[in-house]
Design a protein around this motif. Sequence first.
Motif, PDB file in Angstrom:
ATOM      1  N   MET A 176       0.822  -1.205   0.000  1.00  0.00           N
ATOM      2  CA  MET A 176       0.000   0.000   0.000  1.00  0.00           C
ATOM      3  C   MET A 176       0.859   1.259   0.000  1.00  0.00           C
ATOM      4  SD  MET A 176      -2.875  -1.096   2.715  1.00  0.00           S
ATOM      5  CE  MET A 176      -4.504  -1.679   2.234  1.00  0.00           C
ATOM      6  N   TYR A 196      -4.582   9.721   1.899  1.00  0.00           N
ATOM      7  CA  TYR A 196      -4.239   8.356   1.511  1.00  0.00           C
ATOM      8  C   TYR A 196      -3.706   7.593   2.715  1.00  0.00           C
ATOM      9  CZ  TYR A 196      -2.101   4.469  -1.090  1.00  0.00           C
ATOM     10  OH  TYR A 196      -1.751   3.224  -1.545  1.00  0.00           O
ATOM     11  N   LYS A 199      -6.486   7.083   5.482  1.00  0.00           N
ATOM     12  CA  LYS A 199      -7.520   6.118   5.111  1.00  0.00           C
ATOM     13  C   LYS A 199      -6.988   4.693   5.040  1.00  0.00           C
ATOM     14  CE  LYS A 199     -10.812   9.079   2.728  1.00  0.00           C
ATOM     15  NZ  LYS A 199     -11.584   9.302   1.485  1.00  0.00           N
ATOM     16  N   GLN A 200      -5.798   4.550   4.512  1.00  0.00           N
ATOM     17  CA  GLN A 200      -5.228   3.209   4.432  1.00  0.00           C
ATOM     18  C   GLN A 200      -4.947   2.660   5.832  1.00  0.00           C
ATOM     19  OE1 GLN A 200      -5.770   1.851   1.760  1.00  0.00           O
ATOM     20  NE2 GLN A 200      -4.261   2.192   0.152  1.00  0.00           N
ATOM     21  N   LEU A 203      -8.187   1.593   7.298  1.00  0.00           N
ATOM     22  CA  LEU A 203      -8.693   0.377   6.654  1.00  0.00           C
ATOM     23  C   LEU A 203      -8.012  -0.865   7.214  1.00  0.00           C
ATOM     24  CD1 LEU A 203     -10.652  -0.162   4.163  1.00  0.00           C
ATOM     25  CD2 LEU A 203      -8.552  -0.640   2.899  1.00  0.00           C
TER      26      LEU A 203
ATOM     27  N   LEU B 168     -10.587   3.849  -3.413  1.00  0.00           N
ATOM     28  CA  LEU B 168      -9.438   3.379  -2.653  1.00  0.00           C
ATOM     29  C   LEU B 168      -9.507   1.876  -2.405  1.00  0.00           C
ATOM     30  CD1 LEU B 168      -6.859   4.402  -1.300  1.00  0.00           C
ATOM     31  CD2 LEU B 168      -8.142   4.538   0.845  1.00  0.00           C
ATOM     32  N   HIS B 171      -8.775   0.105  -5.568  1.00  0.00           N
ATOM     33  CA  HIS B 171      -7.337   0.209  -5.806  1.00  0.00           C
ATOM     34  C   HIS B 171      -6.562  -0.796  -4.945  1.00  0.00           C
ATOM     35  CE1 HIS B 171      -3.654   1.957  -3.956  1.00  0.00           C
ATOM     36  NE2 HIS B 171      -3.256   1.959  -5.203  1.00  0.00           N
ATOM     37  N   ASP B 172      -6.964  -0.906  -3.693  1.00  0.00           N
ATOM     38  CA  ASP B 172      -6.273  -1.835  -2.800  1.00  0.00           C
ATOM     39  C   ASP B 172      -6.435  -3.279  -3.258  1.00  0.00           C
ATOM     40  OD1 ASP B 172      -5.294   0.124  -1.178  1.00  0.00           O
ATOM     41  OD2 ASP B 172      -6.890  -0.013   0.315  1.00  0.00           O
ATOM     42  N   LEU B 175      -4.327  -3.896  -6.228  1.00  0.00           N
ATOM     43  CA  LEU B 175      -2.930  -3.929  -5.836  1.00  0.00           C
ATOM     44  C   LEU B 175      -2.591  -5.274  -5.191  1.00  0.00           C
ATOM     45  CD1 LEU B 175      -0.634  -1.915  -6.015  1.00  0.00           C
ATOM     46  CD2 LEU B 175      -1.209  -1.111  -3.716  1.00  0.00           C
ATOM     47  N   ALA B 207     -12.433  -5.640   7.026  1.00  0.00           N
ATOM     48  CA  ALA B 207     -12.273  -4.202   7.236  1.00  0.00           C
ATOM     49  C   ALA B 207     -13.486  -3.404   6.789  1.00  0.00           C
ATOM     50  CB  ALA B 207     -11.048  -3.705   6.487  1.00  0.00           C
TER      51      ALA B 207
END
Lengths: 224, 224
Positions: A176, A196, A199-200, A203, B168, B171-172, B175, B207
């Motif tokens: 990430m 970013y 939020k990551q 998560l 997001l 995207h995760d 990825l 999550a």
Amino acid sequence: MPSRPRSQAQDPDEAARAARAEWRSRQLLDAAARLMERDGFHGVSMQALAEEASVSVGLIYRYFGGKDDLLLAVIVDVLEAFATRVPSAVEEAGNDPVERIAAAFRAYCDVIDEHRHAAVLTYRESRTLGSEGRNKIKSMEIDTSEPLRAAIRDGASSGLLIAVDTELVAHDLLLMAHGWALKHWYLEQTLRFDDYVTKQTALVLNAIVEPQHRPHYRHLLATH
Amino acid sequence: MPSRPRSQAQDPDEAARAARAEWRSRQLLDAAARLMERDGFHGVSMQALAEEASVSVGLIYRYFGGKDDLLLAVIVDVLEAFATRVPSAVEEAGNDPVERIAAAFRAYCDVIDEHRHAAVLTYRESRTLGSEGRNKIKSMEIDTSEPLRAAIRDGASSGLLIAVDTELVAHDLLLMAHGWALKHWYLEQTLRFDDYVTKQTALVLNAIVEPQHRPHYRHLLATH
DNA sequence: ATCATAAGTGAATATGGATTCATCGCAAGT
DNA sequence: ACTTGCGATGAATCCATATTCACTTATGAT
């Protein structure tokens, strides 16, 4: 003094020389990272590199062994930044494993954002290096990610986290962090860097923190 | 028949020719993906490519415009696999958005695992292509990920998911799917492909699924 | 001013490898 | 048998560019 003609100037001289060399290296490293991100390692000629850094082609060979060496140096430069910045960030975060995880992740992201051009090269140009360079990178990657893995392990064993695969979670967090550089062209349309990271973090922690401990980490789990 | 000398054989002939051409293309595409993953695009010579595919150098130019074209074709080949396989997997998963997300992710991972050699090229060699090719890839990537984004959006609006940033999360997941190819050398030490997919699915859903709905998705949230 | 040493230059070289094309073999039609 | 045309070949061409090195310029000590 017979052996050293310029004896008295020795020490300051050496220092000045080292400083100059350092400056040149930076100049070249930065130029290389910028150009190689845009056009790829093989898309950049030594000529172009020299122009970007405002030096002559020949000079590059005074500071680096060649084009390959330069690439390796650019990549190692980022990995060294991880090696120095991540551990100290983890330290500053205190003893709480969850806080440490969040701090490590943020430190990773910071370094990547600062070295965005160079960070992608780790992925893109790894096959360009010989196996020697590749191995060096691999082992540095594993070393620098150890603090993160340690924090996750601690969190799991102290019962703050649900049962998780340490390796996998660490891998995801690293991915990430790198994702910010890899997909920057796309992400920046919708997100600022800080959002970013926030939020990551939320998560991932939302996925792995034990439910009963979540209230305690509200500040990390909220996204705004 | 004046205009077409070999009239009667026309149709079957064309078919046979097309089949042969198809076979050759595959042969070249596969060889290229294999070699380019190992040595990088620029590390592979047309000579080496020809040998790997057991054809002559000249023949490659009958089927592809040149080296760059071949690279683009390899990449597009993977993206087309996404385009056909992901939507159908999502369909088969039924109407539940959470099931759809899981199915889309698994389909992505399947394609990547099958095309592991080629999948990494999407990341590694993107700068090698001209802007034309790059744009084609970008837009295909965005297109093929639309089913996933749609499922996430549905999940959020139907209240099955907590409030999430759709872009997001998508995207995760992408990825993570690519992560299997990117870090395969490291991951395979500890994980089988299927465990990777299962665990990652569980992690992400853990999550983002609303707590009160989690029991209903036990089968996706358990990791063994 | 003179000299020594280090820093810096860039034209010339050498090489690897992408692309071309003159040529070949062969299957099918006559 | 012969010819037509397509699939296939690979040596020759041609170019880009990494690397070298003979040379120039700057620095600073005597």
